[in-house]
Design a protein around this motif. Sequence first.
Motif, mmCIF file in Angstrom:
data_model
loop_
_atom_site.group_PDB
_atom_site.id
_atom_site.type_symbol
_atom_site.label_atom_id
_atom_site.label_comp_id
_atom_site.label_asym_id
_atom_site.label_seq_id
_atom_site.Cartn_x
_atom_site.Cartn_y
_atom_site.Cartn_z
ATOM 1 N N TYR A 141 0.392 23.338 19.791
ATOM 2 C CA TYR A 141 1.714 22.664 20.188
ATOM 3 C C TYR A 141 3.303 23.606 20.585
ATOM 4 O O TYR A 141 3.291 24.304 19.260
ATOM 5 C CB TYR A 141 2.284 20.796 19.280
ATOM 6 C CG TYR A 141 1.142 19.967 19.489
ATOM 7 C CD1 TYR A 141 0.579 20.020 21.052
ATOM 8 C CD2 TYR A 141 0.240 19.642 18.268
ATOM 9 C CE1 TYR A 141 -0.577 19.037 21.015
ATOM 10 C CE2 TYR A 141 -0.617 19.154 18.337
ATOM 11 C CZ TYR A 141 -0.934 18.474 19.486
ATOM 12 O OH TYR A 141 -2.409 17.877 19.634
ATOM 13 N N TRP A 164 7.610 19.915 19.675
ATOM 14 C CA TRP A 164 6.592 18.865 20.160
ATOM 15 C C TRP A 164 6.512 18.677 18.259
ATOM 16 O O TRP A 164 5.779 18.880 17.802
ATOM 17 C CB TRP A 164 6.154 18.655 20.573
ATOM 18 C CG TRP A 164 4.878 17.531 20.852
ATOM 19 C CD1 TRP A 164 5.414 16.064 20.723
ATOM 20 C CD2 TRP A 164 4.054 17.202 22.115
ATOM 21 N NE1 TRP A 164 4.411 15.620 21.512
ATOM 22 C CE2 TRP A 164 3.865 16.039 22.253
ATOM 23 C CE3 TRP A 164 2.766 18.270 22.275
ATOM 24 C CZ2 TRP A 164 2.525 15.425 22.960
ATOM 25 C CZ3 TRP A 164 2.150 17.283 23.426
ATOM 26 C CH2 TRP A 164 2.184 16.360 23.661
ATOM 27 N N ARG A 210 1.453 12.997 20.604
ATOM 28 C CA ARG A 210 0.976 13.852 20.459
ATOM 29 C C ARG A 210 0.126 13.289 18.968
ATOM 30 O O ARG A 210 -1.298 14.118 19.404
ATOM 31 C CB ARG A 210 2.118 14.662 19.214
ATOM 32 C CG ARG A 210 1.515 16.055 18.321
ATOM 33 C CD ARG A 210 2.705 16.743 17.924
ATOM 34 N NE ARG A 210 1.860 17.580 16.929
ATOM 35 C CZ ARG A 210 2.167 19.123 16.304
ATOM 36 N NH1 ARG A 210 2.945 19.061 16.456
ATOM 37 N NH2 ARG A 210 1.526 19.449 15.311
#
Length: 275
Positions: free
Chosen positions: A18, A22, A29
């Motif tokens: 990722y 994030w 997520r």
Amino acid sequence: MDLVLEAADRHLLTPYVYPAGWPEGEPCRQLLSLFVITNLGALALYLLFGTLSYYFIFDHELKKHPQFLENQVSREIAYALRSLPWISVPTVALFFAEVRGYSKLYDNIEDSPYGWSGVFLSMLSFLFFTDMAIYWIHRGLHHKLFYKRFHKPHHLWKIATPFASHAFHPVDGFMQSLPYHVYPFLFPLHKVTYLGLYIFVNVWTISIHDGDYRVPRLLRHVINGSAHHTDHHLYFDYNYGQYFTLWDKIGGSYKSPTSFEGKGPHDYLRKLREK
């Protein structure tokens, strides 16, 4: 499942997958990560233990039985692989609720009011609770309103192999797994214990489809093993239980396995050879 997610974030997802901006706790997520982890985990358990059981436990003589279908093993695997991603969708929603703190899962033994004895008792109650719930769900799936649409595909395999264990219609597969996921929302359960039980129930599901009908004599009418479940596939209206025969006896659906009486699939093959 948050232990698995935390480990995946720490060792793989955060450093390598990722983007840095994030955050790990962001809901989208977490959902995406749980979907991937759940599918990979289910696939690994199914293929690993199914393959081991198929090659080292399953009696390949059963493939000569007249009710064993052409190309059955490949068909079982293909059906399971198509179903598992769909089964994972509602499963991930429940795992997400666990990760967000809505369950009664706890981290440390000290968090249990009864210590180690509480952990042990929770394992027993998990088995008895899920066995009871699966019995009634499974029996309900045999009702004429649901059987043909949802459960009949699993009964295509009259003489099952370990790969038939997860070859369900997605609705059928999720409904029969639901008690495992509901339990920690109702009762306290240690997180590591929950993961261990999750693996156990997958292995058990494979084991009752492995064609190995041997059970210690004292436990033959207590444990719902492969012999009992084989008769369920052959005769439909008996032996709905998962681990034990208790609820089948209470519900009047218990059938002593034909293999214990010299009338099972192996005996049928033997008589064919003698002819």
